[in-house]
Design an enzyme around this catalytic site. Sequence first.
Site, mmCIF file in Angstrom:
data_model
loop_
_atom_site.group_PDB
_atom_site.id
_atom_site.type_symbol
_atom_site.label_atom_id
_atom_site.label_comp_id
_atom_site.label_asym_id
_atom_site.label_seq_id
_atom_site.Cartn_x
_atom_site.Cartn_y
_atom_site.Cartn_z
ATOM 1 N N THR A 82 -1.304 7.131 -0.462
ATOM 2 C CA THR A 82 -2.445 7.318 -0.869
ATOM 3 C C THR A 82 -3.261 5.858 -0.330
ATOM 4 O O THR A 82 -4.029 5.809 -1.237
ATOM 5 C CB THR A 82 -2.182 7.273 -2.805
ATOM 6 O OG1 THR A 82 -1.480 5.879 -2.521
ATOM 7 C CG2 THR A 82 -1.509 8.678 -2.996
ATOM 8 N N ASP A 111 -0.139 -3.668 13.008
ATOM 9 C CA ASP A 111 0.565 -4.068 11.624
ATOM 10 C C ASP A 111 0.641 -5.813 11.982
ATOM 11 O O ASP A 111 1.694 -5.923 12.643
ATOM 12 C CB ASP A 111 1.100 -3.344 11.330
ATOM 13 C CG ASP A 111 2.443 -3.471 9.922
ATOM 14 O OD1 ASP A 111 2.166 -2.161 8.771
ATOM 15 O OD2 ASP A 111 2.469 -4.953 9.309
ATOM 16 N N ASP A 133 4.035 -6.599 9.944
ATOM 17 C CA ASP A 133 5.320 -5.963 11.489
ATOM 18 C C ASP A 133 5.144 -6.729 12.430
ATOM 19 O O ASP A 133 6.347 -7.505 13.542
ATOM 20 C CB ASP A 133 5.202 -4.506 12.681
ATOM 21 C CG ASP A 133 5.786 -3.507 10.986
ATOM 22 O OD1 ASP A 133 6.443 -4.342 10.099
ATOM 23 O OD2 ASP A 133 5.493 -2.670 11.117
ATOM 24 N N ARG A 177 0.971 -1.168 -0.116
ATOM 25 C CA ARG A 177 0.273 0.447 -0.022
ATOM 26 C C ARG A 177 0.769 1.170 -0.305
ATOM 27 O O ARG A 177 1.702 1.244 1.130
ATOM 28 C CB ARG A 177 -0.856 0.061 1.593
ATOM 29 C CG ARG A 177 -2.081 -0.923 1.291
ATOM 30 C CD ARG A 177 -3.024 -0.730 2.147
ATOM 31 N NE ARG A 177 -2.037 -0.642 3.852
ATOM 32 C CZ ARG A 177 -3.262 -0.212 4.712
ATOM 33 N NH1 ARG A 177 -3.905 -0.168 4.538
ATOM 34 N NH2 ARG A 177 -3.029 0.096 5.999
HETATM 35 N N1 URA Z 1 -2.950 -3.849 7.485
HETATM 36 C C1 URA Z 1 -2.535 -3.919 8.879
HETATM 37 O O1 URA Z 1 -1.169 -4.772 9.069
HETATM 38 N N2 URA Z 1 -3.115 -3.830 9.959
HETATM 39 C C2 URA Z 1 -4.369 -2.897 9.602
HETATM 40 O O2 URA Z 1 -4.912 -2.264 10.933
HETATM 41 C C3 URA Z 1 -5.005 -2.767 8.547
HETATM 42 C C4 URA Z 1 -4.054 -2.968 7.007
#
Ligand code: URA
Length: 211
Positions: free
Chosen positions: A110, A202, A205, A106
């Site tokens: 944007t 995330d 992560d 992503r």
């Molecule tokens: N991707 C993620 O890893 N966490 C989110 O909250 C949204 C997209």
Amino acid sequence: MHNQVTIINHPLIQHKLTLMRKAETSTAKFRSLLKEISLLLAYEVTRDFPLKDEFIKTPLGPMNAPVLAPEKKLVIVSIQRAGQGILDGMLELMPTARVGHIGLYRDPKTLVPIEYYFKVPQDVDKRDVLIVDPMLATGNTAVAAVERLKSTNPLSIKFICILAAPEGLEHFTAFHPDVPIYTVAVDEYLDEHGYIIPGLGDAGDRLFGTK
Ligand code: URA
């Protein structure tokens, strides 16, 4: 809720998701929980797989016993990088499945998905596809991944995630009303950075310990 969305409400899965959400859960624990949830998800999303009878002999006698119909051929397509966590669990239960990878990141400003990698088996047009990505957030990545997969003409597509945002579900179902979605929970909303709230942070992560 739209009837193409199945929420897998099993107590074991819900419990494990809560452990994954906790900020104090370590990378190693997060990884093993995602794998365990994925095994259980695989069990749910394969419920409609066809069986056929095979003639076998047990130590005590012959019988016709059900086996998976061999013509049912699968590809599990992982959206990099967090999809890898689900893929690992699913492959444990379905070790003969073929694997595809889609690299879409992503753009942080944007939130538009940009493809950097795409590799699926050549005979994907003779296979059923399970696309896996833990988080259905804006839905942009999922919509783009399914669109790309559809261009390869697979027999069917199912989308499997762990957490979804209402905005993502709406976006996805508007673009791909023919693709069933399986998720463990639908959270409250997306924040201005495209994170699911309350979510789990995330997923990439947390899975790879990159933060
Ligand atoms: N991707 C993620 O890893 N966490 C989110 O909250 C949204 C997209």
